[in-house]
Design a protein around this motif. Structure first.
Motif, PDB file in Angstrom:
ATOM      1  N   ASP A 190       7.364  58.917  86.800  1.00 23.85           N
ATOM      2  CA  ASP A 190       7.454  59.968  85.780  1.00 23.85           C
ATOM      3  C   ASP A 190       8.429  61.110  86.094  1.00 23.85           C
ATOM      4  OD1 ASP A 190       5.832  58.641  84.050  1.00 23.85           O
ATOM      5  OD2 ASP A 190       4.051  59.891  84.373  1.00 23.85           O
TER       6      ASP A 190
ATOM      7  N   GLN B 276      11.625  54.381  76.621  1.00 28.75           N
ATOM      8  CA  GLN B 276      10.478  54.946  77.359  1.00 28.75           C
ATOM      9  C   GLN B 276       9.238  55.062  76.479  1.00 28.75           C
ATOM     10  OE1 GLN B 276       8.804  58.205  77.478  1.00 28.75           O
ATOM     11  NE2 GLN B 276       7.662  57.579  79.306  1.00 28.75           N
TER      12      GLN B 276
ATOM     13  N   GLY C  77       3.572  54.643  79.164  1.00 26.52           N
ATOM     14  CA  GLY C  77       4.743  55.407  79.590  1.00 26.52           C
ATOM     15  C   GLY C  77       5.213  55.056  80.986  1.00 26.52           C
ATOM     16  N   ILE C  78       4.771  53.899  81.484  1.00 23.10           N
ATOM     17  CA  ILE C  78       5.053  53.488  82.864  1.00 23.10           C
ATOM     18  C   ILE C  78       5.995  52.280  82.842  1.00 23.10           C
ATOM     19  CG2 ILE C  78       3.991  52.473  84.940  1.00 23.10           C
ATOM     20  CD1 ILE C  78       3.122  55.274  84.714  1.00 23.10           C
TER      21      ILE C  78
HETATM   22 NA    NA Z   1       7.008  56.864  83.241  1.00 20.74          NA
END
Ligand code: NA
Ligand code: GTP
Ligand code: MG
Length: 343
Positions: free
Chosen positions: A20, A36, A42-43
């Motif tokens: 992140d 993204q 969100g990984i």
């Molecule tokens: Na991320």
């Protein structure tokens, strides 16, 4: 082998850093894409690859007025996951690259996978720059979308500049503790001794022109010899994927040499070496991510460096992370099969 300084291949640049810190978002900003936001949680969970033709880089760096020096055909950028469980993918990504961007969140400083990444780069002696990302989060930051970082910093209040200076010097101290001397890139007079730091924002785009310019200048300055084009194929399998309408495909990074439609190839498989023929050589459009589903361009041949999707029969048991070999007219198939299984 035929090699010349007029025939440089595209450098490969790997993006590394703690989870992140904004690695994928920085690429989204350069590509003008939204990869993204489509990621689960969100990984990032895979290695990605995006090709940037030099025309695009020239366009994005024109305010810095230094484009006369750009002689490489483009830049292949490899995105990696920052989550702690993907150490193997960071190692794979960094093993393919000529240069790297280590992304550090200016609000967090060095974190565990920052240090892990630093150690990977040190052990391979890979040149790298630091993108000091999320400068827009400094309290009171005034955005100058897409501006070179020095112009953006001139727009800021005294308080913002002093918070920036304080965080920068703290992070330079933390890098020093890891045995690395660093300096803001525009003050760095010793490229080989000091790591260049480029402040960036992946949200408002400040510092992006500087980052692109520095990457291209560094690759040309520090590794011209390494970038001289070689005909010998060097190619790594990133992913084995079933794609609707295409069957089982492999995503590869071609580091050196040329691949052709119809080439006989050998890859390492779970039940022994796989010998097959390239049915199609596919790439995403320039500035698009290989790991994201989209439309593909077909090619008769492709020259390094490129991220490529290969379709062929019998790839079901191919193993990611291994090398792909091309069987040439003078090669013994049995020798290559043996070599492929040693990965
Ligand atoms: Na991320
Ligand atoms: P992993 O691949 O999972 O390790 O993460 P990453 O390093 O690719 O970071 P990612 O691009 O997923 O961004 C993480 C979060 O930070 C997202 O919510 C982004 O919107 C945010 N972010 C990234 N860059 C910036 C930036 O420059 N400024 C601000 N304010 N937020 C950012
Ligand atoms: Mg990511």
């Amino acid at each position: 082998k035929n090699r010349s300084a007029d025939d440089l291949r595209s450098p490969i640049c790997c993006i590394l850093g703690h989870v992140d810190t904004g690695k994928t978002k920085l690429l989204d900003c350069i590509r003008r894409t939204n990869v993204q936001e489509g990621e689960a949680g969100g990984i990032t969970q895979q290695i990605g690859a995006t090709y940037f033709p030099m025309d695009n880089i020239r366009e994005r760096t024109k305010e810095l007025k230094a484009d006369a020096k750009l002689r490489v055909p483009g830049l292949l950028v490899i995105d990696t996951p920052g989550h702690e469980s993907f150490t193997n993918l960071r190692a794979r990504g960094s093993s393919l690259c000529d240069i790297a961007i280590l992304v550090i969140d200016i609000m967090h400083g060095l974190e565990p996978q920052t240090i892990e990444s630093l150690n990977l780069l040190k052990s391979r002696q890979t040149p790298f720059v630091v993108a000091l990302n999320k400068v827009d989060r400094l309290y009171g930051w005034k955005p100058s979308p897409g501006a070179p970082i020095r112009a953006a910093l001139k727009q800021q209040s005294k308080d913002v500049v002093s918070e920036f200076d304080m965080r920068l010097s703290q992070i330079m101290t933390e890098l020093k503790e890891q045995g690395m001397n660093s300096e803001l890139y525009y003050r760095n007079k010793e490229l080989r001794k000091y790591i260049s730091i480029i402040p960036t924002s992946a949200i408002s785009g400040e510092g992006i022109p500087d980052l692109l310019m520095l990457l291209v200048q560094l690759t040309q300055k520090l590794m011209e010899d390494k970038l001289m084009y070689m005909s010998e194929v060097q190619c790594t399998v990133l992913e084995v994927k079933v794609v609707e309408g295409l069957g089982t495909t492999i995503d590869v990074v071609l580091v050196n040499g040329v691949l052709h439609e119809g080439d006989q190839i050998v890859v390492c498989g779970m039940q022994g070496p796989i010998v097959t023929t390239v049915r199609a050589l596919l790439t995403p459009h320039p500035m698009k991510e290989l790991r994201v589903k989209g439309t593909y361009l077909h090619h008769k041949e492709l020259k390094a460096a490129q991220g490529i999707k290969i379709t062929a029969q019998g790839l079901e048991h191919a193993i990611a992370g291994t090398q792909l070999y091309v069987v040439g007219p003078d090669d013994e198939l049995e020798d290559i099969k043996e070599e492929a299984m040693q990965d």
